[in-house]
Write an enzyme that holds these catalytic residues in place. Structure first.
Site, PDB file in Angstrom:
ATOM      1  N   SER A   1      36.494  34.310  37.315  1.00  0.00           N
ATOM      2  CA  SER A   1      37.476  35.353  37.017  1.00  0.00           C
ATOM      3  C   SER A   1      36.793  36.699  36.825  1.00  0.00           C
ATOM      4  O   SER A   1      35.697  36.781  36.281  1.00  0.00           O
ATOM      5  CB  SER A   1      38.256  35.008  35.748  1.00  0.00           C
ATOM      6  OG  SER A   1      39.197  36.025  35.460  1.00  0.00           O
TER       7      SER A   1
ATOM      8  N   LYS B   1      41.042  27.707  35.093  1.00  0.00           N
ATOM      9  CA  LYS B   1      41.182  28.980  35.799  1.00  0.00           C
ATOM     10  C   LYS B   1      42.630  29.196  36.243  1.00  0.00           C
ATOM     11  O   LYS B   1      43.152  30.327  36.192  1.00  0.00           O
ATOM     12  CB  LYS B   1      40.259  29.009  37.023  1.00  0.00           C
ATOM     13  CG  LYS B   1      40.402  30.249  37.921  1.00  0.00           C
ATOM     14  CD  LYS B   1      40.186  31.558  37.151  1.00  0.00           C
ATOM     15  CE  LYS B   1      39.928  32.736  38.063  1.00  0.00           C
ATOM     16  NZ  LYS B   1      40.916  32.972  39.098  1.00  0.00           N
TER      17      LYS B   1
ATOM     18  N   GLU C   1      47.770  35.480  32.943  1.00  0.00           N
ATOM     19  CA  GLU C   1      47.646  36.817  33.543  1.00  0.00           C
ATOM     20  C   GLU C   1      48.978  37.254  34.151  1.00  0.00           C
ATOM     21  O   GLU C   1      49.403  38.409  33.974  1.00  0.00           O
ATOM     22  CB  GLU C   1      46.558  36.778  34.614  1.00  0.00           C
ATOM     23  CG  GLU C   1      46.368  38.065  35.393  1.00  0.00           C
ATOM     24  CD  GLU C   1      45.394  37.883  36.539  1.00  0.00           C
ATOM     25  OE1 GLU C   1      45.550  38.579  37.570  1.00  0.00           O
ATOM     26  OE2 GLU C   1      44.477  37.054  36.428  1.00  0.00           O
TER      27      GLU C   1
ATOM     28  N   HIS D   1      44.499  30.333  33.234  1.00  0.00           N
ATOM     29  CA  HIS D   1      44.104  31.728  32.995  1.00  0.00           C
ATOM     30  C   HIS D   1      44.952  32.661  33.848  1.00  0.00           C
ATOM     31  O   HIS D   1      45.497  33.663  33.370  1.00  0.00           O
ATOM     32  CB  HIS D   1      42.621  31.910  33.324  1.00  0.00           C
ATOM     33  CG  HIS D   1      42.197  33.347  33.485  1.00  0.00           C
ATOM     34  ND1 HIS D   1      42.461  34.086  34.635  1.00  0.00           N
ATOM     35  CD2 HIS D   1      41.555  34.198  32.650  1.00  0.00           C
ATOM     36  CE1 HIS D   1      42.003  35.313  34.484  1.00  0.00           C
ATOM     37  NE2 HIS D   1      41.441  35.404  33.290  1.00  0.00           N
ATOM     38  N   ASN D   2      45.073  32.334  35.127  1.00  0.00           N
ATOM     39  CA  ASN D   2      45.840  33.190  36.029  1.00  0.00           C
ATOM     40  C   ASN D   2      47.327  33.172  35.686  1.00  0.00           C
ATOM     41  O   ASN D   2      48.016  34.177  35.853  1.00  0.00           O
ATOM     42  CB  ASN D   2      45.630  32.742  37.473  1.00  0.00           C
ATOM     43  CG  ASN D   2      44.270  33.144  38.006  1.00  0.00           C
ATOM     44  OD1 ASN D   2      43.338  33.416  37.240  1.00  0.00           O
ATOM     45  ND2 ASN D   2      44.120  33.172  39.316  1.00  0.00           N
TER      46      ASN D   2
END
Length: 471
Positions: A130, A184, A191, A187-188
């Protein structure tokens, strides 16, 4: 000349940036690319760092330049291209070698590849990276999934190139097989939610308050000096100040309002639903991007559908508090999904460590992650972040403002899907007696047992609406 410590195959934006990062940290790196002409161009651009780079113009020479046991890192598009490259490189590898997929892969694919390659004694690592191009070049946050042995091989090379938070490297071993790519993905997803909430506050100020872009930028910049400090808030303020060179207008006003997506936000929602978890803030953000793609339809409907005329704009302090509440709730949802996945796939995810490595290098880095890391370090197993006194106090202070902001959007006809979804989740979680008893009654009524009740022993009784039926 000594052989390369690691090989990076795929010299696109991210791959070339990560290769230069390795070289700058003294890691000797072999590079290759499907379009071999890219290799010489990359070497020329590397300048003084070229002495740490070994160029290769075929897959065979690329693998031959690697120190044994070999580490091959693919930074290529996810999906079929990864499967194709694995099949191409396998005949050139030996037992104990490691393949790293550093793209945004579906963790289900990573688990499949990991199992298949383990049977051939090849380590497969799914690594989430990231931070975009800037992060890859100067220090990304990295989430590594795979065996303990593969992590021990990679750790000495990854820690020097990772972002640093208070001198600690923002890279960690998440767990086996697809753990790194799953983390990940979430995480996105967070986001997506964070970006959408910022956009909704922007929309309220622009459409409800008539604020110009530069005025909103100034407000976001002030917020970025306090508890709302984050990379996304920082860049939002910057992009709102950018000017289109052709028209002289704020650049944000000439950008078409059709947001793209690469799939990770959608994957987060899909996997959350599979795990029986709520990711309503992320789902709203994914939905908003999908709706935005229907630009032509929206233009037609803007002339046909009625809406509210005016917005009673909440104060700046209320907007700030509403954003703080929404950001906290979106993160709590994300970490709940991570915990559910950890339990389901036996990953033993260290949620506090995840929060720690997200504090630098990655897109969602923010001041909030300090508080989350500390709370997750001290939390007892089976405890929700919503049960943490610190966060309860924060929500007590900020949710009233979130209600007011959502109400302003609803009454004024300004869309606030993520803000409303997060508020709805909060209110549902604080209900000791919810409304799903009616849903269950509806399901029973249309059940396949002829509208009869069935007890725990499987015995059929009369219809549940029949007063004479036995419970």
């Amino acid at each position: 000349m000594r052989q390369a410590d690691i090989g990076v195959f795929g010299l696109g934006t991210m791959g070339s940036a990560l290769a230069l990062n390795f070289a700058e940290q003294g890691v000797r790196v072999a590079v290759g690319n499907r379009e071999t002409e890219w290799v010489d161009a990359f070497l020329e651009e590397a300048g003084a760092l070229a002495s740490h780079i070994v160029p290769s113009h075929s897959l065979e020479s690329f693998v031959a330049e690697l120190e044994v046991p070999r580490v091959v890192l693919f930074m290529i598009p996810s999906g079929a291209p990864v499967d194709h490259m694995i099949q191409a490189v396998l005949p050139l590898l030996s037992a104990g070698d490691t393949i790293v997929d550093a793209g945004n892969a579906d963790f289900n694919d990573t688990r499949r590849r990991s199992a298949a390659l383990a049977a051939q004694e090849i380590n497969f690592v799914g690594m989430g990276v990231s931070g975009g191009e800037e992060g890859a070049r100067n220090g990304p946050s990295m989430m590594v999934g795979g065996s303990d042995a593969s992590w021990q091989r990679l750790q000495p090379m990854l820690e020097p190139v990772a972002a640093k938070f208070q001198d600690a490297p923002c890279v960690a071993h998440m767990g086996t097989d697809g753990a790194g790519h799953f983390v990940k993905t979430v995480h996105n997803g967070i986001e997506y939610a964070d970006m959408q909430v910022i956009a909704e506050v922007y929309g309220l100020l622009r459409d409800g308050g008539g604020w110009e872009a530069t005025r909103i930028a100034a407000l976001f910049d002030r917020w970025n000096q306090g508890p709302l400090r984050s990379f996304l808030m920082e860049i939002s303020a910057k992009v709102l100040l950018a000017t289109d060179p052709k028209t002289g207008r704020p650049a944000v006003e000439v950008i078409v309002d059709k947001a793209g997506q690469k799939g990770t936000g959608r994957w987060t929602v899909i996997e959350a639903l599979k795990l029986g978890q709520s990711a309503s803030g992320i789902e709203a953000a994914v939905g908003a991007r999908s709706w935005s793609s229907e630009k032509e339809l929206r233009q037609r409907l803007s002339q046909a559908l009625s809406g509210a005329e005016t917005v009673t704009l909440p104060s700046e302090i209320e907007l700030e508090q509403a954003f703080a509440a929404a950001r906290l709730l979106a993160h709590i949802q994300g970490f709940s999904v991570l915990q559910a996945a950890s339990d389901t796939f036996d990953w033993s995810l260290d949620l506090s460590r995840i929060a720690e490595i997200w504090r630098a290098g990655c897109i969602i880095r923010s001041a909030l992650l300090d508080d989350l890391a500390k709370a997750l370090r001290e939390i007892q197993s089976g405890t929700s972040l919503l049960e943490i006194t610190q966060f309860q106090k924060s929500l007590d202070d900020t949710v009233p403002a979130l209600r007011k902001v959502v109400l302003a959007g609803v009454q004024g006809g300004v869309p606030v899907p993520a803000l409303a979804a997060l508020l709805g989740w909060y209110d549902s979680m604080r209900q000791a007696r919810g409304t799903t008893n009616l849903i269950q009654a509806q399901r029973d009524f249309f059940g396949h047992h002829g509208f009869e009740r069935v007890d725990a022993a499987g015995k059929h009784h009369g219809p549940w609406w029949d007063a004479s039926a036995t419970s």
